[in-house]
Design an enzyme around this catalytic site. Structure first.
Site, PDB file in Angstrom:
ATOM      1  N   SER A  19       0.801  -1.230   0.000  1.00  0.00           N
ATOM      2  CA  SER A  19       0.000   0.000   0.000  1.00  0.00           C
ATOM      3  C   SER A  19       0.836   1.283   0.000  1.00  0.00           C
ATOM      4  O   SER A  19       0.521   2.216  -0.739  1.00  0.00           O
ATOM      5  CB  SER A  19      -0.978   0.002   1.174  1.00  0.00           C
ATOM      6  OG  SER A  19      -1.909  -1.020   0.969  1.00  0.00           O
ATOM      7  N   LYS A  68     -10.796  -5.340   9.207  1.00  0.00           N
ATOM      8  CA  LYS A  68     -11.810  -4.759   8.304  1.00  0.00           C
ATOM      9  C   LYS A  68     -13.209  -4.769   8.946  1.00  0.00           C
ATOM     10  O   LYS A  68     -14.063  -3.971   8.601  1.00  0.00           O
ATOM     11  CB  LYS A  68     -11.840  -5.520   6.978  1.00  0.00           C
ATOM     12  CG  LYS A  68     -10.647  -5.201   6.083  1.00  0.00           C
ATOM     13  CD  LYS A  68     -10.800  -5.825   4.716  1.00  0.00           C
ATOM     14  CE  LYS A  68      -9.613  -5.506   3.837  1.00  0.00           C
ATOM     15  NZ  LYS A  68      -9.734  -6.053   2.487  1.00  0.00           N
ATOM     16  N   ASN A  89     -12.625  -1.012   4.265  1.00  0.00           N
ATOM     17  CA  ASN A  89     -11.167  -0.936   4.071  1.00  0.00           C
ATOM     18  C   ASN A  89     -10.677   0.508   3.981  1.00  0.00           C
ATOM     19  O   ASN A  89      -9.480   0.739   3.955  1.00  0.00           O
ATOM     20  CB  ASN A  89     -10.732  -1.725   2.820  1.00  0.00           C
ATOM     21  CG  ASN A  89     -11.202  -1.074   1.539  1.00  0.00           C
ATOM     22  OD1 ASN A  89     -12.186  -0.353   1.529  1.00  0.00           O
ATOM     23  ND2 ASN A  89     -10.496  -1.332   0.457  1.00  0.00           N
ATOM     24  N   GLY A 131     -15.403 -15.340   3.213  1.00  0.00           N
ATOM     25  CA  GLY A 131     -14.996 -14.298   4.155  1.00  0.00           C
ATOM     26  C   GLY A 131     -15.309 -12.907   3.609  1.00  0.00           C
ATOM     27  O   GLY A 131     -16.197 -12.741   2.764  1.00  0.00           O
ATOM     28  N   GLY A 132     -14.541 -11.926   4.075  1.00  0.00           N
ATOM     29  CA  GLY A 132     -14.785 -10.541   3.690  1.00  0.00           C
ATOM     30  C   GLY A 132     -14.584 -10.296   2.206  1.00  0.00           C
ATOM     31  O   GLY A 132     -15.398  -9.604   1.570  1.00  0.00           O
ATOM     32  N   LEU A 228      -7.835 -13.656  -6.262  1.00  0.00           N
ATOM     33  CA  LEU A 228      -7.599 -12.386  -5.576  1.00  0.00           C
ATOM     34  C   LEU A 228      -6.174 -12.273  -5.043  1.00  0.00           C
ATOM     35  O   LEU A 228      -5.702 -11.190  -4.709  1.00  0.00           O
ATOM     36  CB  LEU A 228      -8.586 -12.210  -4.407  1.00  0.00           C
ATOM     37  CG  LEU A 228      -9.838 -11.386  -4.739  1.00  0.00           C
ATOM     38  CD1 LEU A 228     -10.632 -12.030  -5.850  1.00  0.00           C
ATOM     39  CD2 LEU A 228     -10.716 -11.180  -3.521  1.00  0.00           C
ATOM     40  N   GLY A 251      -4.501 -11.068  -8.679  1.00  0.00           N
ATOM     41  CA  GLY A 251      -5.121 -10.040  -7.837  1.00  0.00           C
ATOM     42  C   GLY A 251      -4.469  -8.661  -7.864  1.00  0.00           C
ATOM     43  O   GLY A 251      -4.964  -7.742  -7.202  1.00  0.00           O
TER      44      GLY A 251
HETATM   45  P1  NAP Z   1     -11.164 -13.858   5.559  1.00  0.00           P
HETATM   46  O1  NAP Z   1     -12.296 -12.952   5.848  1.00  0.00           O
HETATM   47  O2  NAP Z   1     -10.312 -14.368   6.670  1.00  0.00           O
HETATM   48  O3  NAP Z   1     -11.757 -15.112   4.722  1.00  0.00           O
HETATM   49  C1  NAP Z   1     -10.916 -16.143   4.280  1.00  0.00           C
HETATM   50  C2  NAP Z   1     -11.734 -17.228   3.580  1.00  0.00           C
HETATM   51  O4  NAP Z   1     -10.810 -18.200   3.090  1.00  0.00           O
HETATM   52  C3  NAP Z   1     -12.715 -17.949   4.494  1.00  0.00           C
HETATM   53  O5  NAP Z   1     -13.863 -18.289   3.768  1.00  0.00           O
HETATM   54  C4  NAP Z   1     -11.938 -19.212   4.883  1.00  0.00           C
HETATM   55  O6  NAP Z   1     -12.778 -20.327   5.095  1.00  0.00           O
HETATM   56  C5  NAP Z   1     -11.162 -19.474   3.621  1.00  0.00           C
HETATM   57  N1  NAP Z   1      -9.939 -20.238   3.931  1.00  0.00           N
HETATM   58  C6  NAP Z   1      -8.886 -19.834   4.697  1.00  0.00           C
HETATM   59  N2  NAP Z   1      -7.966 -20.805   4.756  1.00  0.00           N
HETATM   60  C7  NAP Z   1      -8.449 -21.846   4.037  1.00  0.00           C
HETATM   61  C8  NAP Z   1      -7.958 -23.154   3.738  1.00  0.00           C
HETATM   62  N3  NAP Z   1      -6.779 -23.576   4.199  1.00  0.00           N
HETATM   63  N4  NAP Z   1      -8.720 -23.963   2.943  1.00  0.00           N
HETATM   64  C9  NAP Z   1      -9.916 -23.531   2.467  1.00  0.00           C
HETATM   65  N5  NAP Z   1     -10.432 -22.315   2.738  1.00  0.00           N
HETATM   66  C10 NAP Z   1      -9.715 -21.486   3.506  1.00  0.00           C
HETATM   67  O7  NAP Z   1     -10.123 -13.147   4.562  1.00  0.00           O
HETATM   68  P2  NAP Z   1     -10.486 -12.103   3.406  1.00  0.00           P
HETATM   69  O8  NAP Z   1     -10.439 -10.730   3.958  1.00  0.00           O
HETATM   70  O9  NAP Z   1     -11.721 -12.579   2.760  1.00  0.00           O
HETATM   71  O10 NAP Z   1      -9.219 -12.252   2.421  1.00  0.00           O
HETATM   72  C11 NAP Z   1      -9.051 -13.430   1.663  1.00  0.00           C
HETATM   73  C12 NAP Z   1      -7.942 -13.269   0.634  1.00  0.00           C
HETATM   74  O11 NAP Z   1      -8.288 -12.263  -0.317  1.00  0.00           O
HETATM   75  C13 NAP Z   1      -6.589 -12.860   1.214  1.00  0.00           C
HETATM   76  O12 NAP Z   1      -5.590 -13.627   0.560  1.00  0.00           O
HETATM   77  C14 NAP Z   1      -6.468 -11.411   0.835  1.00  0.00           C
HETATM   78  O13 NAP Z   1      -5.108 -10.982   0.686  1.00  0.00           O
HETATM   79  C15 NAP Z   1      -7.177 -11.413  -0.512  1.00  0.00           C
HETATM   80  N6  NAP Z   1      -7.664 -10.070  -0.885  1.00  0.00           N
HETATM   81  C16 NAP Z   1      -7.121  -9.510  -2.012  1.00  0.00           C
HETATM   82  C17 NAP Z   1      -7.522  -8.258  -2.400  1.00  0.00           C
HETATM   83  C18 NAP Z   1      -6.922  -7.635  -3.625  1.00  0.00           C
HETATM   84  O14 NAP Z   1      -7.026  -6.414  -3.783  1.00  0.00           O
HETATM   85  N7  NAP Z   1      -6.339  -8.400  -4.535  1.00  0.00           N
HETATM   86  C19 NAP Z   1      -8.490  -7.543  -1.645  1.00  0.00           C
HETATM   87  C20 NAP Z   1      -9.046  -8.171  -0.508  1.00  0.00           C
HETATM   88  C21 NAP Z   1      -8.614  -9.439  -0.139  1.00  0.00           C
HETATM   89  P3  NAP Z   1     -13.604 -20.576   6.487  1.00  0.00           P
HETATM   90  O15 NAP Z   1     -14.775 -19.632   6.437  1.00  0.00           O
HETATM   91  O16 NAP Z   1     -14.001 -21.999   6.370  1.00  0.00           O
HETATM   92  O17 NAP Z   1     -12.635 -20.276   7.600  1.00  0.00           O
END
Ligand code: NAP
Length: 295
Positions: A19, A68, A89, A131-132, A228, A251
């Site tokens: 960032s 978040k 965010n 997730g988020g 992502l 992403g």
């Molecule tokens: P989060 O709220 O913690 O959600 C993570 C999700 O991934 C949950 O559904 C979780 O499942 C699942 N998960 C985690 N570990 C897993 C595993 N070993 N096997 C299967 N499923 C798994 O996180 P988030 O905020 O959504 O972020 C998720 C990803 O998106 C991150 O890598 C983040 O860096 C990326 N992201 C990228 C951008 C971008 O601009 N490119 C923006 C936002 C986020 P459960 O519900 O079963 O725990």
């Protein structure tokens, strides 16, 4: 006089963040003097840090994992999208009050449209994760007229709550919830989809060989895959799709668009994302590390 903003990022274990690089580049492109501070904060210190940002005249700040959702306990106002997604965010600080925004959904959609990934309206799309980030992607798809969304997740209760919320707001939308650990469900969901979007962190550096699912079945002819994850830009799952000749997208584009949209909320100026990309330049052989710019 040159416009100045004081802003930054609140998160935990965020030494990896790009960032500051993106926002310095945005400042250079737009002629705004940007001071962007990375704040690695323990949860019990959040109230003091937020008071400090108000005292120090910050224009706003970003929140990332794991705050978040938690940050909403400290805001005075929420945009309609934040009210619905329950995740923010981007925060604006004005007259010692804080308003929360979410630019992830629009960042995802802007990148999708810019890259011409494919027509969302009327499509069936499978999302990995609930997730988020899944909420932000789901919102972008629902606003664009997606017909059906399959959510594959480990925690089915969480996934059901997500789908239920969207079906309630977007009443024409079809949606289903399935276990990401059941290979038959994985196969069934993907086989009927035009696009697959990974919102889980599985495959992120350093565990770059990990994949949230295994592809051991025939993929639909014209399916495309959007991940992502931006570090690395090409994940193990993206490589599996490419092996079968499918289009894949990483992403980085979403990351840049969501940051540009935050910058616009703070300054009123949307930086040119093409210029931002060329300044930040992240070659895949560098595991997605920023290389053209220094912190
Ligand atoms: P989060 O709220 O913690 O959600 C993570 C999700 O991934 C949950 O559904 C979780 O499942 C699942 N998960 C985690 N570990 C897993 C595993 N070993 N096997 C299967 N499923 C798994 O996180 P988030 O905020 O959504 O972020 C998720 C990803 O998106 C991150 O890598 C983040 O860096 C990326 N992201 C990228 C951008 C971008 O601009 N490119 C923006 C936002 C986020 P459960 O519900 O079963 O725990």
């Amino acid at each position: 006089m040159k416009k100045r903003i004081k802003t930054g990022l609140i998160g935990k274990d965020i030494g990896y963040t790009l960032s500051p690089v993106i926002h310095s580049a945005a400042g250079d492109i737009t002629g705004v003097d940007v001071a962007y501070r990375v704040m690695d904060v323990q949860e019990n210190r959040l109230p003091d840090v937020i008071t400090g940002l108000k005292e120090l005249g910050f224009s706003g700040f970003n929140a990332t994992i794991p705050y978040k959702e938690k940050i909403l306990d400290y805001v005075d106002e929420k945009s309609d999208v934040v009210e619905f997604l329950e995740r923010a965010n981007t925060m604006v600080v004005k007259n010692r009050t804080i308003k929360a925004y979410n630019t992830d959904w629009k960042g995802f959609l802007s990148d999708w449209l810019e890259k011409d990934v494919g027509r969302i309206e009327g499509a069936t799309i499978t999302i990995l994760g609930a997730g988020g980030a899944a909420g932000a992607v789901f919102y972008a798809l629902a606003k664009s007229g997606v017909r059906k969304v399959n959510v594959l997740n480990r925690n089915l209760k969480r996934a059901r709550a997500l789908v239920k919320k969207f079906k309630y707001k977007f009443y024409n939308l079809k949606g289903g919830v399935f276990s990401i650990n059941n290979q038959n469900s994985v196969k069934q969901c993907i086989s009927e989809s035009g696009f697959l979007v990974n919102t889980t962190p599985v495959g992120t550096f350093p565990r770059v060989d990990d994949s949230p699912i295994t592809i051991d079945f025939r993929l639909p002819d014209d399916i495309a895959f959007y991940d992502l994850i931006y570090r690395p830009e090409k994940t193990a799952l993206a490589k599996a799709f490419e092996k079968y000749g499918k289009n894949t997208y990483g992403g980085t584009g979403m990351l840049i668009h969501q940051a540009a949209l935050s910058f616009e909320i703070w300054t009123g100026i949307l930086p040119d994302t093409g210029k931002l990309k060329s300044l930040i330049f992240m070659p895949p052989e560098n595991n997605g590390q920023a290389s053209g710019y220094t912190l």
